[in-house]
Motif scaffolding. Structure first.
Motif, short mmCIF file in Angstrom:
data_model
loop_
_atom_site.label_atom_id
_atom_site.label_comp_id
_atom_site.label_asym_id
_atom_site.label_seq_id
_atom_site.Cartn_x
_atom_site.Cartn_y
_atom_site.Cartn_z
N LEU A 77 0.83 -1.20 0.00
CA LEU A 77 0.00 0.00 0.00
C LEU A 77 0.87 1.25 0.00
O LEU A 77 2.09 1.18 -0.09
N ARG A 78 0.23 2.40 0.10
CA ARG A 78 0.94 3.68 0.11
C ARG A 78 2.02 3.68 1.20
O ARG A 78 1.80 3.21 2.31
N GLU A 79 3.16 4.27 0.87
CA GLU A 79 4.27 4.32 1.82
C GLU A 79 4.41 5.68 2.49
O GLU A 79 5.34 5.90 3.26
N ASP A 80 3.47 6.59 2.21
CA ASP A 80 3.55 7.92 2.81
C ASP A 80 2.65 8.06 4.03
O ASP A 80 2.48 9.16 4.56
N VAL A 81 2.08 6.96 4.48
CA VAL A 81 1.26 6.95 5.69
C VAL A 81 1.91 6.01 6.70
O VAL A 81 2.17 4.84 6.38
N ASN A 82 2.17 6.51 7.89
CA ASN A 82 2.79 5.71 8.94
C ASN A 82 1.97 5.87 10.22
O ASN A 82 1.78 6.99 10.70
N ILE A 83 1.49 4.75 10.75
CA ILE A 83 0.66 4.77 11.95
C ILE A 83 1.12 3.62 12.85
O ILE A 83 1.10 2.46 12.44
N VAL A 174 0.85 -3.40 30.60
CA VAL A 174 2.30 -3.17 30.73
C VAL A 174 3.11 -4.08 29.80
O VAL A 174 4.33 -3.95 29.73
N THR A 175 2.43 -4.98 29.10
CA THR A 175 3.14 -5.90 28.20
C THR A 175 3.56 -5.18 26.92
O THR A 175 2.74 -4.50 26.30
N PRO A 176 4.81 -5.28 26.48
CA PRO A 176 5.22 -4.68 25.21
C PRO A 176 4.39 -5.22 24.05
O PRO A 176 4.37 -6.43 23.78
N PHE A 177 3.71 -4.30 23.36
CA PHE A 177 2.77 -4.68 22.29
C PHE A 177 2.61 -3.52 21.34
O PHE A 177 2.36 -2.39 21.77
N LEU A 178 2.78 -3.79 20.05
CA LEU A 178 2.53 -2.75 19.05
C LEU A 178 2.08 -3.36 17.74
O LEU A 178 2.45 -4.49 17.40
N ILE A 179 1.26 -2.61 17.02
CA ILE A 179 0.87 -2.90 15.65
C ILE A 179 1.21 -1.66 14.82
O ILE A 179 0.81 -0.55 15.18
N ALA A 180 1.98 -1.84 13.76
CA ALA A 180 2.46 -0.71 12.98
C ALA A 180 2.09 -0.87 11.52
O ALA A 180 2.32 -1.93 10.91
N PHE A 181 1.50 0.18 10.95
CA PHE A 181 1.32 0.28 9.50
C PHE A 181 2.38 1.25 9.01
O PHE A 181 2.33 2.46 9.27
N THR A 182 3.38 0.73 8.33
CA THR A 182 4.48 1.57 7.84
C THR A 182 5.10 0.90 6.61
O THR A 182 5.07 -0.33 6.48
N ARG A 183 5.63 1.71 5.69
CA ARG A 183 6.21 1.22 4.44
C ARG A 183 5.20 0.40 3.63
O ARG A 183 5.58 -0.50 2.87
N GLY A 184 3.92 0.69 3.80
CA GLY A 184 2.89 -0.02 3.05
C GLY A 184 2.60 -1.42 3.55
O GLY A 184 1.88 -2.18 2.90
N LYS A 185 3.15 -1.79 4.73
CA LYS A 185 2.98 -3.11 5.30
C LYS A 185 2.42 -2.98 6.73
O LYS A 185 2.48 -1.91 7.33
N LEU A 186 1.94 -4.10 7.26
CA LEU A 186 1.46 -4.11 8.63
C LEU A 186 2.32 -5.07 9.44
O LEU A 186 2.59 -6.19 9.00
N LEU A 216 -6.25 -1.99 3.57
CA LEU A 216 -6.42 -2.26 2.15
C LEU A 216 -7.54 -1.42 1.54
O LEU A 216 -7.46 -1.00 0.38
N ARG A 217 -8.57 -1.18 2.31
CA ARG A 217 -9.69 -0.36 1.82
C ARG A 217 -9.32 1.11 1.73
O ARG A 217 -9.85 1.84 0.89
N LEU A 218 -8.43 1.57 2.63
CA LEU A 218 -8.17 2.99 2.76
C LEU A 218 -6.93 3.49 2.06
O LEU A 218 -6.89 4.65 1.60
N PHE A 219 -5.88 2.68 1.97
CA PHE A 219 -4.57 3.21 1.62
C PHE A 219 -3.98 2.59 0.36
O PHE A 219 -2.77 2.40 0.25
N GLY A 220 -4.81 2.35 -0.62
CA GLY A 220 -4.30 1.85 -1.89
C GLY A 220 -3.44 2.89 -2.59
O GLY A 220 -3.58 4.09 -2.38
N ARG A 221 -2.55 2.42 -3.41
CA ARG A 221 -1.64 3.33 -4.13
C ARG A 221 -2.41 4.17 -5.13
O ARG A 221 -3.39 3.75 -5.69
#
Length: 221
Positions: A77-83, A174-186, A216-221
């Motif tokens: 997906l788009r690589e200009d969005v990082n969340i 307190v448990t280390p946990f993250l979900i990242a959308f970056t570089r067009g990947k999750l 996939l619905r929001l960040f298509g190229r």
């Protein structure tokens, strides 16, 4: 200098023989899975018709000790969005680790050409965003780092936030946990603090699946 980063996080159990939580989820999603020599479980295949890999294995990340559940969805997906959505306690620990690393370099008047862990770079690159709507309980548990606040707000809709808030009590704030959308990947990174029979891994991986579908619905190229 990276030993100080590791010491910024609390101790956790040593890696152990892992059970079938990930394997069960893989079977239910028609993914292949297999055991590795170190007792880890690996799964791969297609999720939403995109390449997907997951694993449960001894961690190599300084902020996750013991066993890590990780996943990567190649969404293209788009690589200009990082969340990046992470437990707020993890962000505080990363902030502390970043301060310690900076102090170590400046105190010894040394420089390093070794790249900093990506997670530390996120702290300076992306804004800690917030917006009306989600409950104070959500914002006390999670932070959202992003360079695209409006996109983050759209991605983390009411249903997505409900998924994140409905995690089992065994997944402690307190448990280390993250979900990242970056570089067009999750990406998923989660510290597993005890043997998993699906109680933790299944809802976390379900959230990865749902957030991938929404991206996939929001960040298509």
């Amino acid at each position: 200098m990276f030993e100080r980063l590791k010491k910024a996080f609390s101790a956790a159990p040593s890696p152990r023989e892992l059970d079938d939580g990930l394997a069960q989820w893989a079977i239910s999603h028609m993914l292949s899975h297999h055991r590795l020599p170190n007792g880890a479980t690996a799964a791969e295949g297609l999720l939403h018709d995109k390449a997907f890999k997951a694993g449960c294995a001894p961690s190599t990340r300084p902020y996750i000790v013991g066993v890590e559940l990780l996943a990567k969805a190649e969404l293209d997906l788009r690589e200009d969005v990082n969340i990046i959505v992470m437990h707020r306690t993890l962000k505080r620990a990363l902030d502390k680790a970043a301060v310690n690393l900076f102090a170590e370099v400046t105190d010894t008047l040394r420089t390093t050409d070794r790249p900093l862990p990506e997670e530390l770079a996120w702290l300076s690159m992306y804004r800690d965003a917030g917006w009306p709507g989600p409950s104070t309980d959500f914002w006390s548990r999670y932070c959202v780092l992003t360079d695209a606040p409006e996109a983050a707000r759209e991605w983390l809709d009411e249903e997505s936030i409900e998924l994140l808030m409905d995690m089992p009590v065994e997944l402690r704030p307190v448990t280390p946990f993250l979900i990242a959308f970056t570089r067009g990947k999750l990406y998923l990174h989660l510290q597993m603090e005890h043997a998993d029979d699906g109680v933790i891994s299944h809802p976390v991986l379900d959230a990865v699946e749902a957030l991938s579908a929404r991206a996939l619905r929001l960040f298509g190229r």
